[in-house]
Write an enzyme that holds these catalytic residues in place. Structure first.
Site, PDB file in Angstrom:
ATOM      1  N   ALA A 144      35.676  48.245  46.448  1.00 54.84           N
ATOM      2  CA  ALA A 144      35.436  49.508  45.743  1.00 54.84           C
ATOM      3  C   ALA A 144      35.678  49.352  44.246  1.00 54.84           C
ATOM      4  O   ALA A 144      34.843  49.739  43.422  1.00 54.84           O
ATOM      5  CB  ALA A 144      36.312  50.614  46.318  1.00 54.84           C
ATOM      6  N   LEU A 147      33.003  47.312  42.598  1.00 52.04           N
ATOM      7  CA  LEU A 147      31.776  48.097  42.496  1.00 52.04           C
ATOM      8  C   LEU A 147      31.838  49.039  41.296  1.00 52.04           C
ATOM      9  O   LEU A 147      30.925  49.082  40.466  1.00 52.04           O
ATOM     10  CB  LEU A 147      31.556  48.897  43.787  1.00 52.04           C
ATOM     11  CG  LEU A 147      30.425  49.926  43.762  1.00 52.04           C
ATOM     12  CD1 LEU A 147      29.074  49.244  43.622  1.00 52.04           C
ATOM     13  CD2 LEU A 147      30.477  50.787  45.018  1.00 52.04           C
ATOM     14  N   TYR A 148      32.922  49.782  41.185  1.00 44.61           N
ATOM     15  CA  TYR A 148      33.034  50.746  40.089  1.00 44.61           C
ATOM     16  C   TYR A 148      33.046  50.057  38.729  1.00 44.61           C
ATOM     17  O   TYR A 148      32.448  50.555  37.775  1.00 44.61           O
ATOM     18  CB  TYR A 148      34.261  51.637  40.276  1.00 44.61           C
ATOM     19  CG  TYR A 148      34.231  52.393  41.580  1.00 44.61           C
ATOM     20  CD1 TYR A 148      33.046  52.928  42.080  1.00 44.61           C
ATOM     21  CD2 TYR A 148      35.388  52.560  42.341  1.00 44.61           C
ATOM     22  CE1 TYR A 148      33.010  53.606  43.289  1.00 44.61           C
ATOM     23  CE2 TYR A 148      35.362  53.241  43.545  1.00 44.61           C
ATOM     24  CZ  TYR A 148      34.167  53.762  44.019  1.00 44.61           C
ATOM     25  OH  TYR A 148      34.130  54.433  45.211  1.00 44.61           O
ATOM     26  N   ARG A 149      33.685  48.926  38.637  1.00 46.14           N
ATOM     27  CA  ARG A 149      33.692  48.189  37.370  1.00 46.14           C
ATOM     28  C   ARG A 149      32.278  47.689  37.036  1.00 46.14           C
ATOM     29  O   ARG A 149      31.858  47.733  35.871  1.00 46.14           O
ATOM     30  CB  ARG A 149      34.676  47.023  37.415  1.00 46.14           C
ATOM     31  CG  ARG A 149      36.130  47.449  37.504  1.00 46.14           C
ATOM     32  CD  ARG A 149      36.540  48.342  36.357  1.00 46.14           C
ATOM     33  NE  ARG A 149      37.992  48.465  36.318  1.00 46.14           N
ATOM     34  CZ  ARG A 149      38.629  49.492  35.829  1.00 46.14           C
ATOM     35  NH1 ARG A 149      37.965  50.512  35.308  1.00 46.14           N
ATOM     36  NH2 ARG A 149      39.938  49.533  35.826  1.00 46.14           N
ATOM     37  N   PHE A 153      32.499  51.969  35.137  1.00 51.06           N
ATOM     38  CA  PHE A 153      33.559  52.978  35.163  1.00 51.06           C
ATOM     39  C   PHE A 153      34.788  52.443  34.438  1.00 51.06           C
ATOM     40  O   PHE A 153      35.148  51.268  34.574  1.00 51.06           O
ATOM     41  CB  PHE A 153      33.936  53.339  36.605  1.00 51.06           C
ATOM     42  CG  PHE A 153      32.982  54.302  37.248  1.00 51.06           C
ATOM     43  CD1 PHE A 153      33.228  55.668  37.223  1.00 51.06           C
ATOM     44  CD2 PHE A 153      31.841  53.850  37.879  1.00 51.06           C
ATOM     45  CE1 PHE A 153      32.358  56.562  37.821  1.00 51.06           C
ATOM     46  CE2 PHE A 153      30.955  54.735  38.486  1.00 51.06           C
ATOM     47  CZ  PHE A 153      31.219  56.099  38.444  1.00 51.06           C
TER      48      PHE A 153
END
Length: 190
Positions: A144, A147-149, A153
């Site tokens: 997770a 993915l966000y990085r 984000f």
């Protein structure tokens, strides 16, 4: 596997499956899942609601995601609002799309479903920024967090505790809209 856009009615119709995927992905106890069922059913009526689902060829739910426009009076929004300073509130909470849930069944993780779901949601999203929260984890090991990085984000709050959950969370944000996906083989300029 196919990625589909869901209406509010689609999500409510598959609520049992949604709660099951949520429970598997988050490792929550059954009593917490029952409470989430009610929250999820009411979220579909929020302004700017958008949802997607990853379905197997047999129609089984492998993953889902949804969000909506955040605003004053919404529990998550109000918790984050109180924790941010005035400048961060103006920057991030003026017109946010909140990614409320984004989950993939553990056996289906690592195959790009979460990335596809997140890209689809953020492409459909209204708002000038997007926010989400995720349990704190080792960023190098957590799918997770990676993915966000990859989606750009940035940290807004770290080690944040929401009432009713003993785990610390990171609250992350990024600007909208998303840039178009890179075209493989296309020339780039420095």
């Amino acid at each position: 596997m196919r990625l589909v856009r869901w209406t509010p009615d689609d999500l409510v119709r598959r609520l049992d499956d949604v709660v099951a995927v949520y429970g598997e992905a988050m490792g929550y106890r059954a009593d917490l899942l029952e409470a989430r069922r009610g929250y999820i059913a009411t979220h579909v009526r929020r302004p700017g609601f958008r949802a997607v689902a990853s379905l197997t060829s047999e129609g089984h739910l492998a993953g889902f995601g949804y969000g909506y426009l955040g605003g004053a009076g919404q529990w998550w929004h109000d918790q984050v609002h109180r924790a941010l300073d005035a400048e961060a509130r103006r920057r991030w909470l003026a017109h946010p799309f909140e990614v409320v849930e984004l989950h993939v069944r553990p056996p289906a993780q690592g195959h790009g479903l979460g990335a596809g779901q997140l890209r689809a949601l953020l492409t459909m999203a209204e708002g000038s920024t997007t926010l989400l929260s995720t349990p704190e984890a080792d960023e190098q090991k957590s799918r997770a967090w990676r993915l966000y990085r990859r989606f750009g984000f940035v940290d807004l709050l770290r080690d944040f505790h929401f009432p009713g959950d003993e785990r610390p969370f990171g609250v992350l944000g990024r600007d909208l809209p998303l840039p178009p996906p890179a075209v493989p083989g296309a020339a780039t300029t420095p």
